[in-house]
Design an enzyme around this catalytic site. Structure first.
Site, short mmCIF file in Angstrom:
data_model
loop_
_atom_site.label_atom_id
_atom_site.label_comp_id
_atom_site.label_asym_id
_atom_site.label_seq_id
_atom_site.Cartn_x
_atom_site.Cartn_y
_atom_site.Cartn_z
N LYS B 81 0.85 -1.20 0.00
CA LYS B 81 0.00 0.00 0.00
C LYS B 81 0.88 1.25 0.00
CE LYS B 81 -3.97 2.03 2.51
NZ LYS B 81 -4.78 1.96 3.75
N SER B 156 -9.74 2.60 2.96
CA SER B 156 -8.85 3.25 2.03
C SER B 156 -8.00 2.28 1.21
CB SER B 156 -7.90 4.19 2.78
OG SER B 156 -7.06 3.46 3.66
N SER B 180 -9.76 0.12 7.06
CA SER B 180 -9.18 0.25 5.72
C SER B 180 -8.58 -1.03 5.16
CB SER B 180 -8.12 1.35 5.70
OG SER B 180 -8.73 2.61 5.77
#
Lengths: 504, 516
Positions: B81, B156, B180
């Protein structure tokens, strides 16, 4: 404010009562910084001159970087808190103080807010005449220093009008303890003197603890002096100013005196004092306005979520308490007694800032009186002439060695002064100087007796007087002998020989 | 194995085949790079694809050929990420303000991946600074849900979840501040774990809310998540909130779950407050079917009440913006990142940079947080929120007296369509109602596939929660539940994911492709 506009100090004190408060920042001399493993420029062994070389991602606040508390800095802070007579919080917390400024890498400073590590202390401060004043300490808390801005272009060197500014983050993250006093009442005429004595006492303490280099000229110890005046008989406190950038003991004293005189002049004319920070200017001996400051400054403090609370064990606190050095005032009382100094002699040493040097010289074997005599006499004189600190010129061990040479009769005072001069000039140890310059007292009686006999023969009138019992007349002969020996004779021995030979 | 087969298996299987020499890391890595090239134009899971991946793989293969002892996951590719700092790839946290920024250091978790000789494939898309539940707030355009390219992949960490769901990577790293990792897992049919707070280092994870953020694994199976967790977890002296304990092996726990009879007698606490109003019917249906299966497998289903969970979202949206407003203050153009081209004072430059560099959701939360911390409001907002947090921790403590694990749906709905909640931030925030309590209390949470909702055919997720420091319990139970569900379906959920690319659904749906 021009000098002429200031109110006379005595007049100011007649009309107003000064109330003082101090914030002293102490840079701790840990090897690494408060929250990162970057080398700490305030550590004595580090000579860091190139900008932005003592930094890590943490000092720059790079995305993803995290602070980790320096345990040594916590220990130092606890020791300092204890030395200030404070209570140590079983749990204290770091907080973020949020404000935007380019010297602040994260745009927040990690400090302590409502839960400082040390609080509620009392510090005994001794004025020059020996008067003791109790200064109430509100708190001592840990925080990190900011970087340093250099404003380029413009005439003032200030941010206003500068073309651009350079940032050096070497200082960012240097561990600090901020010591905050409560309001100090009752100092009256001695307020400037107390200000100096207070900062000087803190300097002595942190030096004795070995937790800071405490060199004011380098910013290791920085004092912000708060001054307010209130008309005689008024209960409410007046508006205060906070004078920053006060980088020597003498400046602390002068800045407080200046602010009292400046504020009194304004208030007497019916004016009001602006609550603001002010800057001290060493060259002009005056303060100038900085940024306005109000109690409503909103730093949006909140507990620092990247750090756990600081919870020293009771054992650690107890250990640090036991290891505390003697308090400066108590230590001074003890030394004065041990050394058998008169009030005047002792004050002379203290006020010359030579207590540490004399102590160390005595520890190296010199008699207290001799140590005092050399440091406050010849060495202080040379230091004064060279505009240097006495301690920077010669070591206590060398002074003790010179004293020993005098006491053994190898040197007389005049030769010893030459040895001091030689050591200061960098010619080596006292022994080196003695042998290189050939300064040893002539103690060969044969050579002395010949010189004495020759002198007596040249001054038969004096010889007569001595034989008649007028011993003081011997001085003339002694002088002649010393001259003949080029000064390298032990005057006491010469005197003995003159009397001896005259009697024969 | 064909190249397609290499992408449609698990990390555990790849690790095994690599160790026997059946396949090379270069082959496995190339297969995934090919898959990225084929489908990421549609999915847009990646912000950056590593130029070093094949070289890294080659070194692993060389060492293996030379007989060097290698860690279990050596040679297995992984996606990272973009919130995590990587020394060899830009790390933007989905924001324009960090466009092109290459950190001078690796996040601790990334350094640990490298030490485990895994092969970083690239950086995955995310909502800007991890603020969002859909990746619609990424400054670089949204990621598409591989199950339906017109729908959000969650957020997210939609990029990591979509990359794994679309077979572009076998496993990935995510970060979870309020869901997330778990919410994207739910809507993409993948597995994701938010470890115990302090269980995985945050050093090098670009902070959103420091007291809530945790890095964790994203995968298609519980065992794969456990294998990655073992690589990244454990004490890090660079993170003061990192727990210094020794941790048990999560992979061993998962393997116990797959081989033993661990569901018999386990007390499964059904959190009363985490279902009902606002939960989609198909989500509720699959949830109750799962609970029935668990009961049939010998689990003891108990209802628990966590009365303060009701206030969790409100408290979260005070604590998060407050911390974020401070954490994001450093993005001022002075030391790194974007600088707006304006003249004036340093304040002017800072303000113009932040105005141009931050997206609307980031600005919204900075303003919220700045307000919540202001003098005079602190006690009412931040102070009260912290009290709620304590009450939620107490709710968890009480619930774990009655249950070994707690369960709920991972998210109240399946994937919604792009734009559906963009104009209604509150509706977006409520999508995290199930996941936020675990972050507020610091307890570990896992999301795993729970079947497709009958009404839309989209994935639903089951959330498991365990007491702090008992992450292993999640892996043990999670692996067993995964096996139970797959046994019931007759296949894994991920094996049912639609085809993508030239011959796949994306073309059929007429997607406009990658918005890069």
């Amino acid at each position: 404010m021009a000098k002429a506009e200031l109110m006379d100090f005595d007049k100011a004190l007649e009309l107003f009562e000064p109330v003082l408060g101090f914030e002293v920042h102490v840079e701790l001399s840990t090897q690494t910084k408060m929250f990162s493993d970057a080398p700490n420029p305030a550590f004595g062994g580090h000579e860091i001159t190139e900008p932005n070389t003592a930094i890590t991602p943490v000092c720059l606040g790079l995305p993803g970087s995290l602070p980790v508390v320096n345990e040594t800095a916590v220990r130092y802070s606890i020791s300092l808190g204890l030395a200030l007579g404070c209570q140590i919080a079983p749990t204290s917390r770091f907080a973020r103080k949020n404000y935007f400024y380019p010297d602040l890498a994260k745009n927040y400073q990690i400090s302590q807010y409502d839960e400082p590590i040390a609080f509620e202390g009392m510090l005994e401060v001794e004025l020059e005449d020996g008067t003791l004043v109790q200064v109430p300490i509100e708190r001592a808390h840990m925080e990190e220093d900011a970087g340093k801005l250099t404003h380029v272009g413009g005439s003032t060197g200030r941010i206003q009008g500068a073309e651009y500014s350079l940032v050096d983050y070497n200082r960012a993250g240097v561990p600090l303890v901020e010591i905050v006093t409560k309001p100090i009442y009752g100092a009256e005429h001695r307020a400037p003197e107390l200000a100096k004595a207070y900062v000087s006492t803190i300097r002595d303490i942190v030096r004795a603890l070995g937790i800071s280099e405490a060199r004011m000229e380098r910013g290791n110890l920085r004092c912000d002096a708060n001054v307010s005046l209130r008309p005689r008989g008024q209960a409410a406190l007046g508006t205060r100013t906070e004078t920053k950038n006060v980088n020597s003991l003498r400046s602390v004293e002068r800045a407080v005196r200046y602010e009292i005189q400046r504020q009194a002049a304004i208030l007497a004319k019916g004016g009001t004092i602006t609550q603001e920070t002010r800057h001290w200017h060493e060259d002009t001996g005056a303060t100038s306005p900085g940024r306005p400051k109000s109690d409503a400054d909103d730093y949006r403090y909140f507990p620092e979520p990247d750090l756990l609370p600081v919870a020293p064990t009771p054992q650690l606190i107890a250990e640090l308490r036991v290891a505390l050095p003697e308090a400066p005032a108590a230590r001074r009382r003890r030394l004065k007694e041990e050394w058998g100094f008169s009030d005047l002699e002792f004050r002379d040493v203290v006020n010359s800032g030579l207590l540490v040097e004399v102590t160390d010289t005595v520890a190296a074997g010199a008699s207290p009186q001799q140590a005092r005599k050399w440091w406050t006499g010849e060495i202080a004189r040379i230091a004064n002439a060279q505009n240097a600190e006495p301690a920077a010129l010669i070591s206590p061990a060398h002074v003790a060695e010179i004293v020993a040479l005098v006491e053994s009769g190898s040197l007389n005072d005049r030769l010893a002064r030459q040895v001091v001069e030689g050591v200061i000039a960098g010619e080596g140890s006292p022994a080196d100087v003695v042998s290189a310059r050939g300064l040893e007292v002539v103690s060969d009686d044969g050579a002395l007796i010949a010189a004495v006999d020759a002198a007596l023969a040249q001054q038969p009138d004096v010889l007569e007087k001595i034989r008649d019992g007028k011993v003081q007349a011997a001085g003339a002969v002694i002088g002649a002998v010393m001259k003949a020996m080029g000064g390298k004779a032990d005057a006491a021995r010469v005197r003995e020989l003159v009397l001896e030979r005259a009697a024969q | 194995m064909s190249a397609a087969d290499l992408t449609r298996t698990t990390a555990a299987d790849l690790a095994h085949r690599l160790s026997t020499g059946e396949v090379s890391s270069v082959e496995v890595t190339q297969a995934h790079l090919d898959r990225i090239a084929a489908v990421d134009g549609d999915v847009h899971a990646f912000l950056h694809v590593s130029e070093n991946a094949l070289e890294t793989a080659r070194q692993v293969d060389a060492d293996r050929a030379a007989g060097v002892a290698l860690p279990e996951l050596a040679g297995v590719p992984i996606a990272i990420k973009d919130v995590l700092c990587t020394i060899d790839m830009p790390s933007t946290s989905g924001s324009k303000i960090l466009e092109g920024w290459i950190p001078p250091y690796d996040a601790t978790v990334v350094a640990r991946l490298r030490a485990a000789r895994m092969v970083p494939l690239g950086k995955t898309n995310m909502d800007e600074f991890a603020m969002g539940s859909s990746t619609e707030h990424s400054a670089y355009g949204p990621t598409k849900n591989p199950w339906d390219l017109e729908r959000i992949p969650g957020g997210s960490g939609g990029g990591s979840a979509a990359a794994v769901a679309a077979f572009e990577a076998p496993v990935a790293l995510g970060s979870d501040t309020g869901g997330s990792i778990r919410q994207p897992g739910a809507v993409t049919g993948t597995v994701g774990v938010k470890p115990t707070y302090g269980g995985v280092s945050r050093y090098g994870a670009i902070a959103l809310a420091s007291s809530l953020d945790q890095v964790g694994p994203v995968s298609r199976t519980v065992l794969d998540a456990a294998l990655v967790h073992d690589v990244i977890g454990g004490h890090d002296p660079r993170d003061a909130t990192s727990i210094p304990d020794q941790w048990p092996s999560m992979a061993e726990a998962a393997r116990r779950g797959l081989t033993g009879d661990v569901l018999k007698g386990i007390r499964v606490g059904v959190v009363k407050e985490l279902e009902g109003e606002g939960f989609q019917s198909g989500v509720k249906q699959r949830y109750h079917e799962t609970l029935d299966l668990l009961a049939a497998a010998g689990a003891e289903i108990v209802e628990v009440s966590c009365p303060h969970f009701e206030y969790a979202v409100a408290a979260y949206y005070l604590i998060l913006p407050a911390e974020a407003s401070s954490n994001l203050a450093k993005f001022d153009s002075v030391r790194f990142g974007m600088r707006a081209n304006v003249t004036g004072t340093v304040e002017d430059v800072m303000a113009a940079t932040r105005e141009a560099g931050f997206g609307p959701e980031v600005k919204r939360r900075i303003i919220l947080g700045t307000y919540a911390l202001s003098a005079g409001y602190y006690d009412a907002y931040y102070g009260s929120a912290q009290k709620v947090r304590t009450l939620i921790q107490q709710d968890f403590d009480a619930a774990f007296e009655k249950a070994d694990i707690l369960v709920s749906p991972s998210a109240p709905t399946t994937a919604f369509k792009f734009g559906e909640k963009l104009e209604d931030p509150l509706a977006m925030y409520l999508n995290d109602v199930t996941t936020i309590p675990a972050n507020l209390a610091g307890v570990p949470g896992m999301g795993l596939p729970m079947g497709l909702a009958p009404e839309d055919g989209l994935p639903t997720g089951l959330q498991l929660m365990a007491p702090a420091r008992h992450d292993a319990r999640l892996y043990e139970a999670g692996a067993a539940i995964e096996q139970l569900l797959e046994g019931n379906w007759g296949h894994s959920l991920w094996s049912q994911a639609p085809e993508l690319g030239a011959n796949g659904l994306a073309t059929a749906l007429g997607s406009n492709g990658g918005a890069r």
